[in-house]
Design an enzyme around this catalytic site. Structure first.
Site, PDB file in Angstrom:
ATOM      1  N   SER A  19       1.424   6.095  -1.084  1.00 31.20           N
ATOM      2  CA  SER A  19       2.534   6.250  -0.169  1.00 31.20           C
ATOM      3  C   SER A  19       2.955   7.714  -0.149  1.00 31.20           C
ATOM      4  O   SER A  19       3.401   8.253  -1.152  1.00 31.20           O
ATOM      5  CB  SER A  19       3.691   5.374  -0.653  1.00 31.20           C
ATOM      6  N   GLU A  71      -1.785  -1.859  -0.122  1.00 32.33           N
ATOM      7  CA  GLU A  71      -1.183  -0.533  -0.281  1.00 32.33           C
ATOM      8  C   GLU A  71      -1.488   0.078  -1.641  1.00 32.33           C
ATOM      9  O   GLU A  71      -1.231  -0.509  -2.683  1.00 32.33           O
ATOM     10  CB  GLU A  71       0.335  -0.635  -0.100  1.00 32.33           C
ATOM     11  N   ARG A  81       8.625  -1.097 -12.940  1.00 33.06           N
ATOM     12  CA  ARG A  81       9.283  -1.708 -11.785  1.00 33.06           C
ATOM     13  C   ARG A  81       9.679  -3.150 -12.082  1.00 33.06           C
ATOM     14  O   ARG A  81       8.865  -3.927 -12.575  1.00 33.06           O
ATOM     15  CB  ARG A  81       8.341  -1.651 -10.580  1.00 33.06           C
ATOM     16  N   ARG A 138       0.714  -6.698  -8.494  1.00 35.02           N
ATOM     17  CA  ARG A 138       2.148  -6.425  -8.616  1.00 35.02           C
ATOM     18  C   ARG A 138       2.568  -6.641 -10.066  1.00 35.02           C
ATOM     19  O   ARG A 138       2.709  -7.766 -10.514  1.00 35.02           O
ATOM     20  CB  ARG A 138       2.938  -7.359  -7.686  1.00 35.02           C
ATOM     21  N   ARG A 183      -3.747  -0.761  -9.139  1.00 37.52           N
ATOM     22  CA  ARG A 183      -4.308  -1.023  -7.811  1.00 37.52           C
ATOM     23  C   ARG A 183      -5.653  -0.329  -7.620  1.00 37.52           C
ATOM     24  O   ARG A 183      -6.521  -0.813  -6.890  1.00 37.52           O
ATOM     25  CB  ARG A 183      -3.300  -0.645  -6.731  1.00 37.52           C
TER      26      ARG A 183
END
Length: 458
Positions: free
Chosen positions: A386, A383, A294, A309, A424
């Site tokens: 998802s 988070e 990403r 991140r 994460r």
RNA sequence: GGAGAGGUGGCAGAGCGGCUGAAUGCGCCACAUUGCUAAUGUGGUGUCCGGGUAACUGGACCGCGAGUUCGAAUCUCGCCCUCUCCGCCA
């Protein structure tokens, strides 16, 4: 006339991005029309589509689409007629005596010119229409709460309590430093900011979590897959990431029109593109471990510290391709959400589940549940998962269909959810399971993957 | 990267300028027949767009795109993909 399945659907992302770059020339091997959406649905339910876009805080020019659609159909009829005449005349020429042919052929030329003009007009209408359709947001489900952004997401449940410590807890960065598990500096030197190197036990822990997640899903009947993470632009469009998400994806240069995927959802969902599956073979449940890339464009200054991140991580992803049945899809949605919850519970991590509101939804999804896991150093839930339901949005773009028991061909429904995203999960595991001495408790299910170790860092 | 071959319906495989949306075989469905299974016979069996309540009907589609032609699955060009051989390489 065929199948009029009264379903919704749609297409395309929010930002206008470079849809021009995504036109037919970039879609080798597939007719341009096929992955365009359900115009019929938009035609019959324009207000629903508009309301859906509004709920997502997105705009789309439904009226322009309807106008183009009408012109397209009228023109189409004219073109069909002309071609019908042309065909008939062609046959007449074939049967005519040789000396009559030149004259007859000559007469055909004006028709040919007219046809060509009409076809060009048709093409330009198609191009504009197609571009607009790619941008129409999918209509959110009724169960989606109203709201503008993630602040309006609705918490459905909280499982476990935020971890409490009788000592001053460390962040995963501090723990990483203490045990020489994490090298952010050299990661950056190798690959720039937001990159990292995992060392020693932390690297092993990553492998353990990934493997546990994979095995958990396989035990539930999901078929494990190893998939390409470098895919065609077309595949990104098919899954709904393009147009709109170009800035978030790493793309190869012009020598190779390929993109690095941000999730295995892309290659898995597109696995059966352009196919008509046997309805009896559905649902197809897949799971894959892959690297995810990403760019994180537009996030400068956000979550700059640590593993939260980053540009690259590992993730186990679950994807379901199923029949076009709303109730069934909703049930599957809860099922894949449950799978992820099961993993978190097995790892003894506190989390909460939120129902994502309209404004925080992407254009492809009709509903999304996020799972946020407690992260002590953030002092909040972050988070980690998802779970998305797409109705037939992706299937339409991918031309992914199935033949039902009634013999009719329909677009599949697709769904996907994270099982475990490496970085994460590592943050959550390290920070929630740390002990006063800095060692880290290993949850029972991970131990077999770590040679039986009950704790790390000691 | 170099040299060849090829991409046709669910599959296999013909066609190589008009009578081809496409032979034939397999598969599948229906009906018939045989005391079940098997075998056999007959018929049917693609997708997409449009019109029609419907029966039905116009058009598109033979990897994708462009071109030649009155007319293209069939000819030309570009692209994508697959296979074989050689080279290179984890």
């Amino acid at each position: 006339m065929r199948d009029r399945t009264p379903t919704r659907s749609s297409h395309g992302p929010p930002s206008l991005a470079s849809s021009a770059a995504l036109r037919s020339d970039v879609h080798p091997g597939r007719p341009q029309e096929t992955h365009v959406l359900d115009l019929k649905f938009i035609r019959q339910n324009p207000d629903l589509v508009k309301a859906g876009a509004a709920k997502k805080r997105m705009t789309c020019d439904v009226d322009r689409i309807l106008d183009l659609d009408e012109r397209k159909r009228a023109l189409g009829q004219r073109v069909d007629e002309m071609r019908s005449v042309q065909k008939g005349a062609g046959k007449a020429i074939a049967q005519a005596a040789a000396e009559e042919r030149p004259a007859l052929a000559e007469a055909q030329k004006t028709l040919k010119a007219d046809l060509k003009g009409a076809e060009e007009e048709q093409k330009s209408i198609d191009e504009e229409l197609h571009g607009l359709l790619l941008l129409v947001p999918n209509v959110p489900a009724d169960e989606v709460p109203d709201g503008a952004d993630d602040g309006d997401n609705v918490e459905l449940r909280k499982v476990g309590e935020p971890t409490s410590f009788d000592f001053e807890p460390k962040s995963h960065l501090e723990l990483g430093e203490q045990h020489d598990w994490l090298d952010i500096e050299r990661g950056a030197r190798l690959a720039g900011s937001r990159n990292y190197v995992l060392k020693g036990e932390l690297s092993l822990l990553e492998g353990a979590v990934m493997r546990f997640a994979l095995d958990l899903m396989v035990s539930k009947g999901f078929t494990p897959l190893s998939v390409p993470t470098l895919v065609r632009t077309e595949t990104m469009v098919g899954t709904g990431y393009f147009p709109g998400g170009e800035d978030q994806a790493y793309r190869c240069d012009e020598r190779d029109e390929l993109c690095l995927v941000g999730t295995a959802e892309v290659p898995i969902t597109a696995l059966h593109q352009d196919e008509i599956l046997d309805g009896a073979s559905l649902p197809r449940k897949f799971v894959a471990l892959s690297s995810c890339y990403r760019r994180e464009a537009g996030t400068y200054g956000k979550d700059t510290k640590g593993l939260y991140r980053v540009h690259q991580f590992q993730k186990v992803e679950q994807v379901i391709l199923d029949v076009a049945d709303d109730a069934n899809s909703l049930a599957q949605h809860h099922a894949i959400l449950g799978n992820a919850e099961e993993l978190l519970q097995a790892l003894e991590l506190p989390y909460r589940v939120v129902n994502v509101c309209g404004g925080d939804l992407g254009q492809p999804q009709i509903q999304k549940f996020d799972i946020e896991t407690w992260m002590p150093s953030r002092g909040s839930y972050g988070e980690t998962h998802s779970a998305s339901r797409f109705h037939d949005f992706q299937a339409r773009r991918l031309n992914l269909r199935y033949r039902g028991a009634d013999g009719k061909v329909r677009h599949c429904h697709t769904l996907n959810n994270t099982v475990a995203a490496s970085t994460r999960m590592l943050i959550a595991l390290l920070e929630n399971h740390q002990q006063a001495d800095g060692s880290v408790h290993v949850p029972e299910p991970l131990r077999p993957y770590l040679g039986g170790r009950e704790s790390l860092g000691n």
